[in-house]
Design a protein around this motif. Structure first.
Motif, PDB file in Angstrom:
ATOM      1  N   SER A 147       0.859  -1.181   0.000  1.00  0.00           N
ATOM      2  CA  SER A 147       0.000   0.000   0.000  1.00  0.00           C
ATOM      3  C   SER A 147       0.897   1.234   0.000  1.00  0.00           C
ATOM      4  O   SER A 147       1.874   1.295   0.760  1.00  0.00           O
ATOM      5  CB  SER A 147      -0.914  -0.015   1.233  1.00  0.00           C
ATOM      6  N   ARG A 148       0.565   2.195  -0.855  1.00  0.00           N
ATOM      7  CA  ARG A 148       1.470   3.334  -1.056  1.00  0.00           C
ATOM      8  C   ARG A 148       0.727   4.659  -1.134  1.00  0.00           C
ATOM      9  O   ARG A 148      -0.350   4.736  -1.695  1.00  0.00           O
ATOM     10  CB  ARG A 148       2.221   3.192  -2.390  1.00  0.00           C
ATOM     11  N   PHE A 149       1.385   5.677  -0.596  1.00  0.00           N
ATOM     12  CA  PHE A 149       1.116   7.062  -0.979  1.00  0.00           C
ATOM     13  C   PHE A 149       2.456   7.603  -1.445  1.00  0.00           C
ATOM     14  O   PHE A 149       3.276   8.058  -0.639  1.00  0.00           O
ATOM     15  CB  PHE A 149       0.570   7.889   0.188  1.00  0.00           C
ATOM     16  N   GLU A 150       2.697   7.502  -2.733  1.00  0.00           N
ATOM     17  CA  GLU A 150       3.984   7.913  -3.304  1.00  0.00           C
ATOM     18  C   GLU A 150       3.763   9.054  -4.288  1.00  0.00           C
ATOM     19  O   GLU A 150       2.878   8.999  -5.142  1.00  0.00           O
ATOM     20  CB  GLU A 150       4.652   6.733  -4.004  1.00  0.00           C
ATOM     21  N   ARG A 151       4.597  10.081  -4.151  1.00  0.00           N
ATOM     22  CA  ARG A 151       4.503  11.269  -4.997  1.00  0.00           C
ATOM     23  C   ARG A 151       5.904  11.677  -5.432  1.00  0.00           C
ATOM     24  O   ARG A 151       6.896  11.170  -4.904  1.00  0.00           O
ATOM     25  CB  ARG A 151       3.845  12.419  -4.221  1.00  0.00           C
ATOM     26  N   PHE A 152       5.993  12.614  -6.362  1.00  0.00           N
ATOM     27  CA  PHE A 152       7.301  13.111  -6.787  1.00  0.00           C
ATOM     28  C   PHE A 152       7.341  14.625  -6.621  1.00  0.00           C
ATOM     29  O   PHE A 152       6.807  15.378  -7.423  1.00  0.00           O
ATOM     30  CB  PHE A 152       7.575  12.736  -8.245  1.00  0.00           C
ATOM     31  N   PRO A 235       1.733   1.067  -7.919  1.00  0.00           N
ATOM     32  CA  PRO A 235       0.273   1.065  -7.785  1.00  0.00           C
ATOM     33  C   PRO A 235      -0.142   1.481  -6.388  1.00  0.00           C
ATOM     34  O   PRO A 235       0.579   1.217  -5.417  1.00  0.00           O
ATOM     35  CB  PRO A 235      -0.123  -0.379  -8.086  1.00  0.00           C
ATOM     36  N   ARG A 236      -1.292   2.133  -6.284  1.00  0.00           N
ATOM     37  CA  ARG A 236      -1.786   2.564  -4.975  1.00  0.00           C
ATOM     38  C   ARG A 236      -1.854   1.381  -4.012  1.00  0.00           C
ATOM     39  O   ARG A 236      -1.393   1.464  -2.875  1.00  0.00           O
ATOM     40  CB  ARG A 236      -3.160   3.233  -5.168  1.00  0.00           C
ATOM     41  N   ILE A 237      -2.421   0.253  -4.483  1.00  0.00           N
ATOM     42  CA  ILE A 237      -2.539  -0.935  -3.641  1.00  0.00           C
ATOM     43  C   ILE A 237      -2.388  -2.181  -4.508  1.00  0.00           C
ATOM     44  O   ILE A 237      -2.903  -2.246  -5.633  1.00  0.00           O
ATOM     45  CB  ILE A 237      -3.908  -0.982  -2.925  1.00  0.00           C
TER      46      ILE A 237
END
Length: 336
Positions: A147-152, A235-237
């Motif tokens: 599970s991710r909250f990844e941003r740039f 991917p978000r999840i």
């Protein structure tokens, strides 16, 4: 119900205020000492009382206080509401540490005043869809979840307290986005303990890259990534089971809707709020119909809890477990 909001930045203006309005609460007072944000408050709620201090806020006859201020003053604002005998919802994280979270909850219990926290991501489209898919058994036995909250965001935003304050003052991704990742993981797969973690500062400000690995009592391994220095977000999840995998690539659309000024009137959105959801079985990929997300459900349930018709939407046991895992992640982090 009459509600007061402490803080009118990102959380107060773009999450709590429109959700409260949509659920039929009367926003009576807003606390902010920032002149620009005071102007926003009056623009959004022309009849609102704008006050500079939390003491002035709780002096109004309120049924609920929502603490949407900076993490640094969450405890101070929660205690003021508790001491005034007003039920309080504190934006995540409730406290900066396990000890501070426990202190807020204990103060509410001693005073007989309900206290809860805002884990709104449990009402994301992806969260609701996952609970439905898990209940169906279509994935078989689950063994791993990413599970991710990844941003740039390669450049540090010097105007953001979240990106510059120390962890002791409430800054960093471990306190900002990991509470959502942890709270949804334990909601889906049950209680968990920390296996390992990395908490790093890449850009020179607060921690901006945090990866946690949890082992749930159910046997599921959760890998949780909160980072703003990911040039190729995953991917978000992704959930892996013995009979297939669930993949959701995109964020729930509700945050974008709220920031665009949309309000879920009557406690419901009038536009679709689904995330695209796919079941993978090797080369076979099947798109399934996801559930509509609805953050307003949280405040509908809060109103019911205050009226005594249903439990509070988030248990304080979950808030304490999330805080405990965050403390452990910071203290035990591998420095790589």
């Amino acid at each position: 119900m009459r509600v007061g909001i402490a803080g009118y930045g990102l959380a107060g203006r773009y999450f709590h205020a429109p959700l409260l309005k949509g659920c039929g609460y009367e926003v009576v007072a807003i606390q902010t000492s920032n002149a620009e944000r005071a102007g926003h408050a009056v623009a959004d709620f022309p009849d609102v009382n704008v006050v500079a201090t939390i003491e002035e806020l709780v002096a109004h006859k309120l049924d609920l206080v929502v603490v949407a201020s900076a993490n640094l003053v969450h405890a101070e604002h929660a205690f003021a509401a508790i001491n005034a005998g007003i039920p309080v919802v504190v934006d995540k994280p409730m406290g900066r540490t396990f000890a501070e979270t426990a202190e807020i909850i204990s103060a509410g219990e001693r005073a007989g005043v309900p206290v809860s926290t805002f884990f709104n991501r449990r009402w994301d489209s992806d969260a609701l869809t996952i609970k439905k898919v898990l209940a169906s058994g279509v994935l078989g036995t689950i063994h791993r979840m990413d599970s991710r909250f990844e941003r740039f965001r390669p450049e540090l935003n010097k105007a953001s307290w979240r990106e510059n304050m120390s962890a002791a003052d409430g800054g960093g991704q471990l306190l900002d986005l990991q509470p959502h990742l942890i709270s949804t993981a334990i909601d889906w797969f049950g209680k968990a303990e920390l296996v390992t973690s990395t908490v790093r500062t890449i850009r020179g400000g607060a921690d901006d890259d945090a990866v946690l690995v949890l082992k749930h009592d159910s046997g599921v391994l959760s890998i949780l990534s909160a980072s703003v220095v990911v040039g190729a977000p995953g991917p978000r999840i992704r959930i892996l089971g013995s009979k297939g995998a669930l993949v959701i690539n995109d964020l729930d659309p509700q945050e974008a809707l709220l920031k665009a000024g949309k309000i879920p009137m009557g406690g419901k959105w009038d536009v679709p709020t689904k995330s695209k959801t796919f079941i993978h079985r090797g080369d076979s990929v099947e798109e399934i119909v996801g559930e509509d997300g609805n953050y307003a459900t949280f405040y509908t349930l809060v109103a019911g809890a205050i009226a005594g018709t249903n439990p509070w939407p988030i248990s304080n046991d979950d808030a304490l477990l999330v805080a405990q895992i965050i403390d452990q992640a910071r203290n035990n982090a591998l420095h790589v």
